[in-house]
Design a protein around this motif. Structure first.
Motif, short mmCIF file in Angstrom:
data_model
loop_
_atom_site.label_atom_id
_atom_site.label_comp_id
_atom_site.label_asym_id
_atom_site.label_seq_id
_atom_site.Cartn_x
_atom_site.Cartn_y
_atom_site.Cartn_z
N TYR A 133 0.84 -1.22 0.00
CA TYR A 133 0.00 0.00 0.00
C TYR A 133 0.87 1.26 0.00
N GLY A 134 2.14 1.12 -0.38
CA GLY A 134 3.05 2.27 -0.42
C GLY A 134 2.44 3.38 -1.26
N ASP A 135 2.59 4.61 -0.81
CA ASP A 135 2.07 5.81 -1.48
C ASP A 135 0.55 5.94 -1.41
N MET A 136 -0.13 4.95 -0.86
CA MET A 136 -1.60 5.08 -0.75
C MET A 136 -1.93 5.70 0.61
N VAL A 137 -1.59 7.00 0.72
CA VAL A 137 -1.87 7.70 1.98
C VAL A 137 -2.65 8.96 1.68
N PHE A 138 -3.48 9.37 2.63
CA PHE A 138 -4.34 10.52 2.41
C PHE A 138 -3.52 11.81 2.49
N ALA A 139 -4.10 12.89 1.93
CA ALA A 139 -3.34 14.11 1.67
C ALA A 139 -2.63 14.68 2.91
N ASP A 140 -3.23 14.51 4.08
CA ASP A 140 -2.65 15.15 5.27
C ASP A 140 -1.51 14.32 5.89
N HIS B 243 -4.33 10.50 -7.50
CA HIS B 243 -5.01 11.49 -6.65
C HIS B 243 -6.49 11.18 -6.54
N ASN B 244 -7.06 10.82 -7.67
CA ASN B 244 -8.49 10.54 -7.71
C ASN B 244 -8.83 9.33 -6.81
N THR B 245 -8.06 8.26 -6.96
CA THR B 245 -8.30 7.07 -6.11
C THR B 245 -8.23 7.48 -4.64
N LEU B 246 -7.17 8.22 -4.31
CA LEU B 246 -6.98 8.56 -2.89
C LEU B 246 -8.05 9.50 -2.38
N SER B 247 -8.54 10.40 -3.25
CA SER B 247 -9.56 11.30 -2.72
C SER B 247 -10.87 10.54 -2.51
N ILE B 248 -11.15 9.52 -3.33
CA ILE B 248 -12.34 8.69 -3.10
C ILE B 248 -12.18 7.91 -1.79
N LEU B 249 -10.99 7.33 -1.60
CA LEU B 249 -10.76 6.55 -0.39
C LEU B 249 -10.85 7.43 0.86
N LYS B 250 -10.27 8.62 0.76
CA LYS B 250 -10.28 9.53 1.92
C LYS B 250 -11.71 9.96 2.23
N SER B 251 -12.46 10.28 1.19
CA SER B 251 -13.84 10.72 1.42
C SER B 251 -14.66 9.57 2.04
N VAL C 210 -11.24 3.48 14.53
CA VAL C 210 -9.94 4.15 14.59
C VAL C 210 -9.71 4.80 13.23
N ARG C 211 -9.46 6.11 13.25
CA ARG C 211 -9.38 6.86 11.98
C ARG C 211 -8.20 6.37 11.14
N PRO C 212 -8.44 5.98 9.87
CA PRO C 212 -7.32 5.53 9.04
C PRO C 212 -6.61 6.71 8.38
N ALA C 213 -5.37 6.47 7.94
CA ALA C 213 -4.61 7.52 7.27
C ALA C 213 -4.19 7.09 5.86
N GLY C 214 -4.53 5.85 5.48
CA GLY C 214 -4.17 5.36 4.16
C GLY C 214 -4.69 3.96 3.94
N ALA C 215 -4.16 3.31 2.89
CA ALA C 215 -4.60 1.97 2.46
C ALA C 215 -6.11 1.97 2.18
N MET C 216 -6.79 0.87 2.47
CA MET C 216 -8.20 0.77 2.03
C MET C 216 -9.10 0.24 3.13
N TYR C 217 -8.69 0.44 4.38
CA TYR C 217 -9.41 -0.22 5.48
C TYR C 217 -9.58 0.70 6.68
N LEU C 218 -10.52 0.27 7.52
CA LEU C 218 -10.75 0.97 8.78
C LEU C 218 -11.12 -0.09 9.81
N MET C 219 -10.52 0.01 10.98
CA MET C 219 -10.82 -0.96 12.05
C MET C 219 -11.76 -0.32 13.06
#
Ligand SMILES: Cc1ncc(COP(=O)(O)O)c(C=O)c1O
Length: 455
Positions: free
Chosen positions: A250-257, A340-348, A366-375
């Motif tokens: 999931y390298g580079d799959m992190v949200f903008a902040d 960017h588009n993929t990440l903005s969809i994931l972040k939203s 727990v708030r996620p910061a990247g990848a495609m999951y939330l616990m």
């Protein structure tokens, strides 16, 4: 040389008394050796197959689940971003493969570690001054899974142990146990955005520790380690002289902040095998293209590990040649807007999901910061009807037709994992059904105590 079998005193309904093999060698006949035979069939599955265990399959297949027929099923369980069709790969990626196919130039066997030009393309893409890479540092594989398998197989012997995150991706344990490698689980801390409990990690190291697996960004947590945390992990590895297997699919799959740091860019001495691939960032998991990047600034792996990886890669040709042929184009021509588009969809989706689930009594996402999951933590004391996360998620399916993976699949009971690659309207619908479910079963402090006494 032809061979004949003569059966003496062999009746159709009785075992033969004597079998003699005759071999014809040119014109002369010679008596062959009498061979011992097994008295009966005894075909058994191998020890390796019996030691191979996929906990996700075992838990999910064991769930007694019939969805509610009045509600359409919403599955938030699969880490495959292609299932709903809302996240197609980029056209450049598809066109690159079509061109390769039409060229007819990539239909043969490739070298076991991949074509030189393709290894060069991957090296050029990930090369940077802090962690230089050349073609010889890249091994192409069949998906990131094979990269992890080769990395484990080259670093660890049966009887040794590896350090694996809890919660963590189940493949590490599945592969290790089938190879006779012991797994020691180190804790991640939900209250610290799933950082590693470094003291716990270090306490697990012993003389048989073959490697430390670091998964960043994380499946199942969606967490992303900061630079300073990664430096602390490296300090442990360096002190204990333990190499790192970095799962960076999931390298580079992190949200903008937030910023992703490949762990090798921060290491001056710890040798690292970084495993990655096309599956997630380029949204083509079925194409089975992965790689190992060998980072060995101090020549600690040396030829020994490189040669080992080469030998292991020769067991089965892993990486698909068609995708290899397209790699340079995929890596260097995919437009930045696609990522960017993929990440903005994931972040939203992550924000929507986090906000909706935070408002539900009894749940703690727990708030996620990247990848495609939330616990999501289930405050089990407020749901005394359910024994554990497996029962909770089972009932969520049968009542609300929403399928989330119980985190027992990741060795982390009392949580569940939500996949955030699904279309927004599905996330919202799923969250509202989860809310209805929780409101139905939530017991406040008193109610929960009453239930305890009733048991
Ligand atoms: C953390 C992690 N590592 C590795 C993989 C395997 O990737 P691949 O599909 O490329 O084999 C996955 C797939 O879900 C994953 O989540």
């Amino acid at each position: 040389m032809d061979s004949y079998l003569i059966q003496v005193n062999g009746h159709s309904n009785r075992a033969p008394v004597l079998d003699i093999h005759l071999s014809t060698n040119g014109n002369s006949l010679s008596l062959g050796k009498v061979k011992g035979r097994k008295p009966r069939w005894a075909v058994r599955a191998s020890e390796m197959s019996k030691k191979t265990f996929n906990p996700v399959r075992a838990i999910v297949d064991g769930m007694k689940v019939e969805p509610n027929p009045k509600k359409a099923m919403i599955s938030l369980s699969l880490g495959d971003p292609t299932v709903f069709g809302n996240l197609p790969t980029n056209d450049e990626v598809t066109q690159a493969v079509k061109k390769v196919l039409d060229s007819g130039r990539y239909n043969g066997y490739a070298p076991s570690v991949g074509y030189q030009s393709c290894r060069e393309a991957v090296a050029a893409y990930y090369n940077c001054p802090e962690a230089p890479l050349e073609a010889q540092d890249v091994i192409l594989t069949s998906g990131c899974s094979q990269a992890i398998e080769l990395a484990l197989a080259v670093l660890a012997n049966p009887g040794q142990n590896i350090l694996v995150p809890r919660p963590g991706f189940s493949l590490y344990k599945t592969l290790a146990l089938s190879m006779g490698i012991e797994v020691k689980l180190y804790n991640l801390l939900p209250e610290k955005s799933w950082e590693i409990d470094l003291k716990h990690l270090e306490s697990l190291v012993d003389e048989k520790t073959a490697c430390l697996i670091v998964n960043n960004p994380s499946n199942p947590c969606g967490s992303v380690f900061s630079k300073s945390h990664l430096q602390k992990i490296l300090a442990v590895a360096s002190r204990q002289c333990v190499p790192i297997l970095a799962d960076e699919i999931y390298g580079d799959m992190v949200f903008a902040d937030c910023k992703y740091e490949p762990i090798a860019t921060l290491s001056t001495n710890v040798p690292i095998l970084s495993c990655g691939g096309l599956a997630k960032r380029w949204l083509v998991p079925g194409w089975r293209m992965g790689w190992i990047l060998i980072h060995d600034r101090r020549d600690i792996f040396g030829n020994e590990i490189r040669d080992g990886l080469l030998r292991l890669s020769q067991r089965i040709l892993g990486p698909c040649t068609i995708v290899q042929g397209a790699l340079e184009h995929i890596l260097h021509r995919t437009p930045p807007e696609f990522y960017h588009n993929t990440l903005s969809i994931l972040k939203s989706n992550a924000d929507l999901c986090y906000a909706a689930l935070s408002a539900i009594p009894g749940l703690q996402p727990v708030r996620p910061a990247g990848a495609m999951y939330l616990m999501v933590e289930i405050e089990m004391e407020h749901f005394p009807e359910f024994e554990n996360d497996v029962e909770f998620t089972e009932r969520l399916i049968s009542e609300q037709s929403v399928f989330c993976l119980p985190a027992t699949c990741f060795e982390y009971p009392n949580f569940f994992r939500v996949v955030i690659t699904v279309p927004e309207e599905m996330i919202l619908e799923a969250c509202s059904r989860i809310q209805e479910f929780c409101e139905m079963h939530y017991q406040g402090a008193e109610g929960a105590q009453d239930m305890e006494c009733d048991k």
